[in-house]
Structure formats: structure tokens, C-alpha cells
Design a protein around this motif. Structure first.
Motif, mmCIF file in Angstrom:
data_model
loop_
_atom_site.group_PDB
_atom_site.id
_atom_site.type_symbol
_atom_site.label_atom_id
_atom_site.label_comp_id
_atom_site.label_asym_id
_atom_site.label_seq_id
_atom_site.Cartn_x
_atom_site.Cartn_y
_atom_site.Cartn_z
ATOM 1 N N PHE A 128 0.837 -1.398 0.216
ATOM 2 C CA PHE A 128 -0.217 0.334 0.490
ATOM 3 C C PHE A 128 0.967 1.195 -0.402
ATOM 4 C CE2 PHE A 128 0.355 -1.439 4.581
ATOM 5 C CZ PHE A 128 0.977 -0.170 4.994
ATOM 6 N N ASP A 129 0.644 2.332 0.025
ATOM 7 C CA ASP A 129 0.666 3.893 0.234
ATOM 8 C C ASP A 129 -0.187 4.385 1.128
ATOM 9 O OD1 ASP A 129 1.921 3.685 -2.512
ATOM 10 O OD2 ASP A 129 0.919 4.543 -4.144
ATOM 11 N N HIS A 130 1.705 4.960 1.581
ATOM 12 C CA HIS A 130 1.048 5.910 2.773
ATOM 13 C C HIS A 130 1.734 6.815 3.075
ATOM 14 C CE1 HIS A 130 0.411 7.342 7.230
ATOM 15 N NE2 HIS A 130 -0.718 7.042 6.896
ATOM 16 N N GLY A 131 1.189 8.269 3.467
ATOM 17 C CA GLY A 131 1.652 8.973 3.194
ATOM 18 C C GLY A 131 3.123 9.919 2.572
ATOM 19 N N GLY A 132 2.869 9.466 0.889
ATOM 20 C CA GLY A 132 4.000 9.655 -0.089
ATOM 21 C C GLY A 132 4.910 8.501 0.004
ATOM 22 N N ALA A 133 4.760 7.245 0.593
ATOM 23 C CA ALA A 133 5.739 5.931 0.562
ATOM 24 C C ALA A 133 5.218 4.700 0.548
ATOM 25 C CB ALA A 133 6.450 6.094 1.927
ATOM 26 N N ARG A 134 5.374 4.200 -0.722
ATOM 27 C CA ARG A 134 5.206 3.027 -0.990
ATOM 28 C C ARG A 134 6.059 1.455 0.368
ATOM 29 N NH1 ARG A 134 1.071 0.482 -2.736
ATOM 30 N NH2 ARG A 134 1.287 -2.042 -4.222
#
Length: 105
Positions: A77-83
Motif C-alpha cells: 500500500f501507499d501511505h504518506g507518500g511512501a510505498r
């Protein structure tokens, strides 16, 4: 994950008494984490210190993908611009939780 670690995760509020938590390895960075669920809040914490990397609502996870092979289960998943591409070690309850989320999308 041992019982003491699970107990500390529950004490910190990262997971509830259902104990939805698993050791994971980020396939992108190789770092070890603990992925936890408490209600609709997902927490990713460092495996060695249990310090939070992030804690957020499940609806803030983008591009959720679940892959299940014979020897490897991955939650991405992606979260806060990070993968994040997390290989789940054990943690069938965590994998099943994210599998249900992916089915709803």
C-alpha cells in the motif's frame, strides 16, 4: 511474534485484545516492522523498538494490494507518500484482515 511483544503492542494501543498483529519485512527497504490493527486504525512500528512509523485510519491507505503465494504473503500500500510492500511472517489474522479490505475496494 512472541507473547511478550504482543502484550506490549496491546498495552501501547496498537492492537486490541484480538491481537491482530504480525511481524513483517519491507521488501523495498529490507527493514523489519510490526503491522498492527486496532479497530479501523493501522499502525506500522519498528520491530526492535516498537516505535511508530505511522498510525492512521485504514481509509488513508492507498493502492492496497494483497498477494498470496505458496511461501510468501505480501500486503502492499501507499501511505504518506511512501510505498510499503510488506512480507507477512505468520500473522494469518493480519493477512486475512487486509484481504477483506482489498475485497471491499
Amino acid at each position: 511474534m512472541n507473547a511478550q511483544t504482543l502484550s506490549e503492542i496491546i498495552d501501547r494501543g496498537y492492537a486490541d485484545e484480538a491481537g491482530i498483529a504480525a511481524d513483517v519485512i519491507d521488501a523495498i527497504t529490507g527493514k523489519a516492522y510490526v503491522l498492527c490493527v486496532n479497530g479501523e486504525v493501522v499502525t506500522l512500528a519498528a520491530a526492535d523498538t516498537l516505535d511508530k512509523v505511522f498510525s492512521d485510519s485504514i481509509d488513508r491507505l492507498d493502492h492496497l494490494e494483497i498477494k498470496s503465494g505458496l511461501f510468501k504473503k505480501t500486503v502492499s500500500f501507499d501511505h504518506g507518500g511512501a510505498r510499503y510492500a510488506l512480507s507477512v511472517k505468520g500473522g494469518k489474522n493480519v493477512f486475512d484482515y487486509f484481504k477483506l479490505l482489498a475485497a471491499d475496494n
